[in-house]
Design an enzyme around this catalytic site. Structure first.
Site, PDB file in Angstrom:
ATOM      1  N   GLU A 197      38.081  46.996  32.048  1.00 65.81           N
ATOM      2  CA  GLU A 197      39.104  47.994  31.710  1.00 65.81           C
ATOM      3  C   GLU A 197      38.884  48.664  30.354  1.00 65.81           C
ATOM      4  OE1 GLU A 197      43.291  47.268  32.997  1.00 65.81           O
ATOM      5  OE2 GLU A 197      42.542  45.296  33.538  1.00 65.81           O
ATOM      6  N   HIS A 213      26.721  24.559  41.169  1.00 64.05           N
ATOM      7  CA  HIS A 213      26.593  24.247  42.591  1.00 64.05           C
ATOM      8  C   HIS A 213      26.364  25.491  43.431  1.00 64.05           C
ATOM      9  CE1 HIS A 213      27.709  20.134  41.590  1.00 64.05           C
ATOM     10  NE2 HIS A 213      28.490  20.716  40.687  1.00 64.05           N
ATOM     11  N   LYS A 303      47.739  54.191  41.538  1.00 61.69           N
ATOM     12  CA  LYS A 303      49.127  53.748  41.770  1.00 61.69           C
ATOM     13  C   LYS A 303      49.997  54.932  42.204  1.00 61.69           C
ATOM     14  CE  LYS A 303      49.171  49.897  38.471  1.00 61.69           C
ATOM     15  NZ  LYS A 303      49.698  49.330  37.243  1.00 61.69           N
TER      16      LYS A 303
HETATM   17  C1  F6R Z   1      46.403  48.070  32.204  1.00 63.89           C
HETATM   18  C2  F6R Z   1      46.121  46.831  32.876  1.00 63.89           C
HETATM   19  C3  F6R Z   1      46.280  46.728  34.362  1.00 63.89           C
HETATM   20  C4  F6R Z   1      47.749  46.399  34.716  1.00 63.89           C
HETATM   21  C5  F6R Z   1      47.914  46.245  36.242  1.00 63.89           C
HETATM   22  C6  F6R Z   1      49.313  45.798  36.644  1.00 63.89           C
HETATM   23  O1  F6R Z   1      46.331  47.901  30.811  1.00 63.89           O
HETATM   24  O2  F6R Z   1      45.743  45.880  32.247  1.00 63.89           O
HETATM   25  O3  F6R Z   1      45.409  45.723  34.841  1.00 63.89           O
HETATM   26  O4  F6R Z   1      48.131  45.228  34.076  1.00 63.89           O
HETATM   27  O5  F6R Z   1      47.633  47.456  36.864  1.00 63.89           O
HETATM   28  O6  F6R Z   1      50.295  46.566  36.040  1.00 63.89           O
HETATM   29  P1  F6R Z   1      51.489  45.815  35.289  1.00 63.89           P
HETATM   30  O7  F6R Z   1      50.854  44.990  34.243  1.00 63.89           O
HETATM   31  O8  F6R Z   1      52.338  46.887  34.715  1.00 63.89           O
HETATM   32  O9  F6R Z   1      52.190  45.009  36.328  1.00 63.89           O
END
Ligand code: F6R
Length: 310
Positions: A197, A213, A303
């Site tokens: 990320e 293993h 998303k």
């Molecule tokens: C962004 C990040 C992502 C979010 C993931 C879930 O910085 O680390 O991996 O953590 O998309 O979103 P949240 O954390 O808001 O539930």
């Protein structure tokens, strides 16, 4: 706040006073969360072994969830689809529900939500998201926090080694491979996800002794071995059996592993200092690449498109 300040705030995050309330009578724990929030459950699993802990990193919850299950949903935004689905299913099964979030739909859905400060990338709020779990189960003491804070301040002030390691990866364009050790599986995975990320590179993590293993065979004889940068995460209290495995694996497979050692004497200090080192290396690798380490626009666009297609 600059992204580097979000990373550096870990030293303050570890003294966050929030904690989940753990009721009597529960016999198992399920922790749901994705990505930068899901890591909190993984870290908890490295600290707590008194009762079964199951992690949920998807929409579905295990069939065994019942009124004796403590179900903790961790989502920084509070709007992550998989986590919200999982909470609703756990509620239907009568589980005891707790949440850790900065707000969003999750905080509306769950009365017992520990609210964490806003304004961070979820992954750089790792302290805020993890401490309420560890504190709720009394898994560390005040002196560990104080000692760890000192060590983290030291790392914030001496970042040269992390920049050099990032240089080493950048100049050879190698893929980071991170080997964890017992108690630190979550940290090895955290490093992998931070390389993904922050630095936007593929990375791989696995752990001793399990890797002996399976991965061992590929380590000896894989394609283009020179394209990987091997890290091993260790600590001063490491068991001799594991130290021997690292040494012998390196010899038999003819690979060089860059050892990164945690600081301090407690699991708490080792976990958080190792996390911090990985955060900085991945941050500097992004900078070397001329990439914004904070940006996760593809995750956000994905998303949004998923929401629109519902
Ligand atoms: C962004 C990040 C992502 C979010 C993931 C879930 O910085 O680390 O991996 O953590 O998309 O979103 P949240 O954390 O808001 O539930």
């Amino acid at each position: 706040m600059e992204y580097i300040d979000e990373i550096a705030s870990l030293k303050d995050q570890i003294s966050f006073s929030g904690q989940i309330e753990v009721p009597d009578g529960i016999d198992k724990i399920v922790i749901a969360g994705m990505g930068g929030s899901g890591i909190a459950g993984k870290i908890f699993q490295d600290f707590y072994t008194k009762k079964p802990v199951t992690l949920v990193n998807s929409y579905e919850i295990p069939e065994f969830v019942d009124p004796k299950t403590l179900f903790v949903a961790v989502s920084y935004s509070g709007n992550t689809e998989e986590t919200l689905y999982a909470v609703k299913k756990a509620r239907d099964k009568g589980a005891v529900i707790r949440a850790i979030s900065s707000g969003g739909s999750l905080a509306e859905l769950v009365d017992d939500t520990v609210i964490v400060p806003e304004g961070f990338q979820p992954r750089s709020a790792v302290g805020y998201l993890t401490i309420p779990l560890l504190r709720g189960f009394r898994l560390f003491g005040k002196s560990e926090v104080e000692k760890t804070k000192e060590l983290l301040v030291g790392e914030d002030m001496h970042k040269d080694p992390f920049q050099k390691l990032a240089d080493g990866i950048f100049s050879t364009k190698r893929i980071p491979v991170i080997f964890g050790t017992p108690g630190f599986n979550s940290v090895a995975y955290r490093w992998k996800t931070q390389f993904n990320e922050n630095a936007k590179v593929l990375a791989y993590s696995t752990s001793f002794p399990e890797l002996n293993h399976n991965d061992t065979m590929a380590l000896e004889n894989t394609y283009r071995k020179e394209e990987f940068y091997f890290f091993v995460l260790t600590h001063k209290q490491m068991e001799k059996e594991i130290a021997d495995r690292i040494r012998i694996t390196s010899k038999l497979c003819k690979i060089e592993m860059k050892e990164i050692e945690g600081d301090g004497t407690s699991l708490f200090s080792n976990v958080f200092t190792l996390i911090h080192k990985g955060d900085y290396i991945s941050y500097f690798l992004a900078k070397k690449r001329g990439i914004d380490p904070r940006n996760v626009s593809i995750i956000e666009n994905l998303k949004r498109e998923l929401r629109e297609s519902n």
